[in-house]
Design a protein around this motif. Structure first.
Motif, PDB file in Angstrom:
ATOM      1  N   GLU A   1      -3.286   2.963  -2.356  1.00  0.00           N
ATOM      2  CA  GLU A   1      -2.600   3.292  -1.110  1.00  0.00           C
ATOM      3  C   GLU A   1      -1.633   2.160  -0.796  1.00  0.00           C
ATOM      4  OE1 GLU A   1      -5.023   5.015   2.147  1.00  0.00           O
ATOM      5  OE2 GLU A   1      -6.689   4.396   0.883  1.00  0.00           O
ATOM      6  N   ASP A   2      -0.439   2.218  -1.342  1.00  0.00           N
ATOM      7  CA  ASP A   2       0.556   1.165  -1.120  1.00  0.00           C
ATOM      8  C   ASP A   2       1.850   1.828  -0.685  1.00  0.00           C
ATOM      9  OD1 ASP A   2       2.473  -0.867  -1.313  1.00  0.00           O
ATOM     10  OD2 ASP A   2       1.474  -1.808  -3.006  1.00  0.00           O
ATOM     11  N   SER A   3       2.172   1.718   0.607  1.00  0.00           N
ATOM     12  CA  SER A   3       3.373   2.382   1.127  1.00  0.00           C
ATOM     13  C   SER A   3       4.657   1.681   0.699  1.00  0.00           C
ATOM     14  CB  SER A   3       3.316   2.475   2.654  1.00  0.00           C
ATOM     15  OG  SER A   3       3.223   1.183   3.214  1.00  0.00           O
ATOM     16  N   GLY A   4       4.551   0.512   0.060  1.00  0.00           N
ATOM     17  CA  GLY A   4       5.734  -0.208  -0.372  1.00  0.00           C
ATOM     18  C   GLY A   4       6.004  -0.116  -1.860  1.00  0.00           C
TER      19      GLY A   4
ATOM     20  N   ASN B   1       1.417   2.627  11.954  1.00  0.00           N
ATOM     21  CA  ASN B   1       1.460   3.292  10.656  1.00  0.00           C
ATOM     22  C   ASN B   1       1.405   2.263   9.531  1.00  0.00           C
ATOM     23  OD1 ASN B   1       1.692   5.895  11.728  1.00  0.00           O
ATOM     24  ND2 ASN B   1       3.900   5.708  11.870  1.00  0.00           N
ATOM     25  N   PHE B   2       0.810   2.672   8.410  1.00  0.00           N
ATOM     26  CA  PHE B   2       0.796   1.806   7.240  1.00  0.00           C
ATOM     27  C   PHE B   2       2.227   1.481   6.836  1.00  0.00           C
ATOM     28  CE2 PHE B   2      -3.341   4.018   6.651  1.00  0.00           C
ATOM     29  CZ  PHE B   2      -4.144   2.888   6.777  1.00  0.00           C
ATOM     30  N   GLY B   3       2.442   0.243   6.412  1.00  0.00           N
ATOM     31  CA  GLY B   3       3.758  -0.175   5.970  1.00  0.00           C
ATOM     32  C   GLY B   3       4.637  -0.751   7.064  1.00  0.00           C
ATOM     33  N   GLU B   4       4.221  -0.631   8.328  1.00  0.00           N
ATOM     34  CA  GLU B   4       5.021  -1.202   9.416  1.00  0.00           C
ATOM     35  C   GLU B   4       4.865  -2.711   9.431  1.00  0.00           C
ATOM     36  OE1 GLU B   4       4.974   0.476  13.291  1.00  0.00           O
ATOM     37  OE2 GLU B   4       4.747   2.522  12.543  1.00  0.00           O
TER      38      GLU B   4
ATOM     39  N   ASP C   1      -2.207  -4.624   5.402  1.00  0.00           N
ATOM     40  CA  ASP C   1      -1.791  -3.348   4.832  1.00  0.00           C
ATOM     41  C   ASP C   1      -2.416  -3.190   3.458  1.00  0.00           C
ATOM     42  OD1 ASP C   1      -0.466  -0.922   5.053  1.00  0.00           O
ATOM     43  OD2 ASP C   1       1.448  -1.872   5.507  1.00  0.00           O
TER      44      ASP C   1
ATOM     45  N   ASP D   1       6.169   2.761  -5.346  1.00  0.00           N
ATOM     46  CA  ASP D   1       6.116   4.131  -5.864  1.00  0.00           C
ATOM     47  C   ASP D   1       4.734   4.404  -6.442  1.00  0.00           C
ATOM     48  OD1 ASP D   1       7.526   6.645  -6.944  1.00  0.00           O
ATOM     49  OD2 ASP D   1       6.596   5.748  -8.731  1.00  0.00           O
ATOM     50  N   ARG D   2       4.162   5.545  -6.128  1.00  0.00           N
ATOM     51  CA  ARG D   2       2.786   5.836  -6.540  1.00  0.00           C
ATOM     52  C   ARG D   2       2.616   5.954  -8.049  1.00  0.00           C
ATOM     53  NH1 ARG D   2       0.805  10.813  -3.486  1.00  0.00           N
ATOM     54  NH2 ARG D   2       1.908   9.730  -1.883  1.00  0.00           N
TER      55      ARG D   2
END
Length: 106
Positions: free
Chosen positions: A73-76, A32-35, A41, A78-79
């Motif tokens: 698309e940044d899972s780390g 998964n993204f962010g792992e 990433d 806040d959008r």
């Protein structure tokens, strides 16, 4: 990119960061993204390894006049913050496009 100049109609501004250490791979699509185990990433534009200046210079050289679209698309991050963070990067890139060649006479 130059060989496709006549076929470029839309450009996505998207960034990624590599985290390779000999145990992580570029081919980490099963994670998964962010792992932390991923070898790369997606990150907010301007926070990764993409050389946007080179891309914009090439787009300028081939005469691209189309849109730049932030694909975030940044899972780390806040959008809402990420969108606001990426916008100045795009504005700065666009503002560096010359109106005339440096040796042109107005």
């Amino acid at each position: 990119m130059a060989e496709f100049a006549e076929r470029i109609y839309h450009v996505h501004v998207k960034d990624s960061k590599r985290h390779l250490n000999g145990r992580r791979s570029i081919l980490a699509s099963h994670l998964n993204f962010g792992e932390a185990e991923r070898g790369w990433d997606f990150v907010s534009p301007g926070h990764g390894d993409v050389d946007f200046e080179s891309i914009i210079r090439t787009l300028n050289r081939i005469g691209y006049q189309g849109p730049l679209s932030i694909e975030w698309e940044d899972s780390g991050m806040d959008r809402e913050y990420g969108a606001q963070d990426a916008l100045p990067l795009c504005a700065a890139l666009i503002s560096h496009l010359p109106m005339l060649p440096f040796d042109a006479r107005p």
